[in-house]
Design an enzyme around this catalytic site. Structure first.
Site, short mmCIF file in Angstrom:
data_model
loop_
_atom_site.label_atom_id
_atom_site.label_comp_id
_atom_site.label_asym_id
_atom_site.label_seq_id
_atom_site.Cartn_x
_atom_site.Cartn_y
_atom_site.Cartn_z
N LYS A 175 12.18 4.23 13.68
CA LYS A 175 11.93 2.90 14.26
C LYS A 175 10.44 2.63 14.24
CE LYS A 175 13.05 -0.64 17.10
NZ LYS A 175 12.76 -1.46 15.92
N LYS B 137 6.88 3.46 10.02
CA LYS B 137 6.05 2.26 9.87
C LYS B 137 6.16 1.83 8.42
CE LYS B 137 3.33 -0.33 12.39
NZ LYS B 137 3.43 -0.65 13.82
N GLY C 186 8.80 -6.31 13.75
CA GLY C 186 7.59 -6.99 13.30
C GLY C 186 6.34 -6.20 13.62
N ASP C 187 5.25 -6.61 13.06
CA ASP C 187 3.90 -6.11 13.39
C ASP C 187 2.95 -7.20 12.89
OD1 ASP C 187 2.25 -3.73 14.34
OD2 ASP C 187 1.46 -3.87 12.33
N ASN D 262 0.26 -12.60 22.43
CA ASN D 262 1.47 -12.17 23.12
C ASN D 262 1.17 -11.19 24.26
OD1 ASN D 262 3.59 -9.71 23.07
ND2 ASN D 262 4.66 -11.66 23.05
#
Ligand code: NAP
Length: 449
Positions: free
Chosen positions: A93, A129, A168-169, A244
């Site tokens: 993940k 990643k 997301g990133d 965010n």
């Protein structure tokens, strides 16, 4: 101790020999491994089982060509990657990053960190990643969709709800997750909602995911302060960023009775002695997509300053870097300490330099490292997977209450291991040790795989 220090050094030499160009990966690994030496001393089985050599070698690295066409019909070729670092604790993940700086060195160090962060959550997720050197800036929606579809046309073979669950990133937000999910669903002919997280709520994203990192940061900091009988109430907070993480850190800080007096964007920062008016910040950044300097037009008591590092000169009790990596250097750390800061909590990933962290710790500033303090985001992503498996959506309160418990557990386990193996307030070591032991013990249980 010398023996295990040598074991760590031998592992770092191995990385340097195999991948001499991967300098960021080696630096990250070295900072983590030097904190786990006391555990290696007590548990010689980790060396016998060659746990360090195994942990620094990804289980799988996928590198692939991503061809796509722009609106003029011109063909472009980007590079796509997925680094599947460790699946001891659960399916891989970790986020996908679309940015021109993406390369294997960066993705390997991010994946290594992700393994530890995910293990700290106590949830069944391994670490990975991925991403591409594609730059979404200035591209049309159609071009971004073409790119995402091409990217997923290869990636789909390597992921799945029980295999690897990207999110997301940088450069990958709700729009990109939508296009990636649509293409996965089409190729697989299956509605596997849990194959990606960070989905929109109407197609099975989790409530409270947008709030999770900022809220989680405050829950962690509150636990850290409660332990010292310090209340958050009326504390002056300096917060950087207005994206965010910063937005929801300000929101939760205010709910807990603290007074955030700053926020920033990549041009400069705002100081409002009356406390930040969060509705105004949301209106500027989320609705109008404007610049933070517009804040002073409607708030004459506030000041706007060009440049970002000046924010750390504002006198405060608690500093929460929530913008980007490398925001606090040694000089900024010295200013914060000189002004009497009592705690620093990292909302962003790696916002403080290694020298700054050392300086905070030498000066007895309570320090909450990113890996532990901002793990609320990935924790709620794992809760999104749970909801998708159940085919149910939990209420905001259910998710938020679970987040609160998870952050308390991360604090408690990091503190316990700091007390057992290092300086009792060294949560950097405590968090690394907690995650290391969890992953290492499961790896041993799984045999030589
Ligand atoms: P975001 O929504 O894109 O917001 C980033 C904010 O930082 C924006 O206000 C941006 O200003 C500002 N900024 C960018 N570069 C800056 C610089 N050089 N100096 C000062 N401010 C700068 O991103 P985010 O999701 O809040 O993420 C912030 C950090 O938290 C990142 O390090 C990210 O990796 C980490 N993180 C995020 C999550 C998550 O769930 N979102 C989870 C864990 C960690 P502009 O408006 O000018 O661009």
């Amino acid at each position: 101790m010398a023996d295990m220090k040598q074991y760590v050094q031998d592992t770092l030499d191995l990385i340097a020999k195999r991948d001499p160009e991967q300098k960021q990966f080696k630096t990250t690994v070295s900072k983590v491994l030097e904190t786990v030496v006391p555990v290696l001393e007590k548990h010689p089985e980790y060396k016998e089982q060659k746990i360090l050599e195994r942990m620094v070698e990804p289980e799988r690295v996928v590198s692939f060509r991503v061809p796509w066409q722009d609106d003029k019909g011109e063909i472009h070729i980007n590079r796509g990657f997925r680094v599947q670092m460790n699946s001891a604790v659960g399916p891989y993940k970790g986020g996908l990053r679309f940015h021109p700086s993406v390369n294997l060195d960066i993705l390997k160090f991010l994946a290594f960190e992700q393994v530890y962060k995910n293990a700290l959550t106590g949830l069944p997720i391994g670490g990975a990643k991925g991403g591409s050197d594609f730059d979404p800036h200035g591209k049309s929606d159609n071009e971004v969709m073409n790119f995402c579809q091409s990217f997923m046309t290869e990636l789909y073979r390597h992921i799945g709800p029980h295999v690897d669950v990207p999110a997301g990133d940088i450069g990958v937000g709700g729009r990109e997750i939508g296009y990636l999910f649509g293409q996965y669903k089409r190729i697989r002919n299956a509605y596997d909602a849990a194959v990606l997280t960070g989905k929109r709520v109407d197609y099975w994203g989790s409530l409270a995911r947008p709030e999770a990192t900022g809220y989680g940061l405050l829950y962690f900091v509150k636990n850290m302060l409660d332990d010292k009988n310090i209340s958050l109430k009326d504390k002056i907070l300096v917060i950087s960023g207005s994206g965010n993480v910063a937005t929801y850190a300000i929101e939760k800080a205010q709910q807990l009775g603290a007074k955030p007096v700053t926020c920033s964007d990549s041009n400069g920062y705002v100081y409002d002695p009356d406390g930040i008016d969060l509705e105004a910040v949301k209106e500027i950044k989320q609705v109008r997509r404007g610049r933070i300097k517009e804040y002073v037009k409607t708030h004459p008591q506030a000041e706007y300053h060009e440049g970002c590092t000046g924010v750390w000169s504002v006198k405060c009790d608690i500093a929460l870097p929530c913008a980007t990596q490398g925001e606090i250097d040694l000089e900024s750390a010295k200013k914060l300490v000189a002004n009497g800061v009592i705690a620093v909590g990292e909302g962003a990933n790696m916002p403080s330099s290694l020298e700054a962290i050392d300086y905070f710790q030498q000066n007895k500033v309570l320090f909450a490292p990113a890996k532990a303090a901002n793990a609320g985001g990935v924790a709620v992503s794992a809760l999104e997977m749970s909801q998708n498996s159940e085919r149910l959506q939990w209420t905001f309160e259910e998710v938020d209450n679970k987040l609160k418990d998870i952050m308390a557990n991360i604090y408690r386990s990091s503190k316990t291991n700091a007390e057992k193996y290092a300086d009792p307030d060294d949560l950097v070591a405590g968090a690394n040790i907690t995650a290391f032991v969890k992953v290492a013990d499961i790896m041993i249980a799984h045999g030589v795989v």
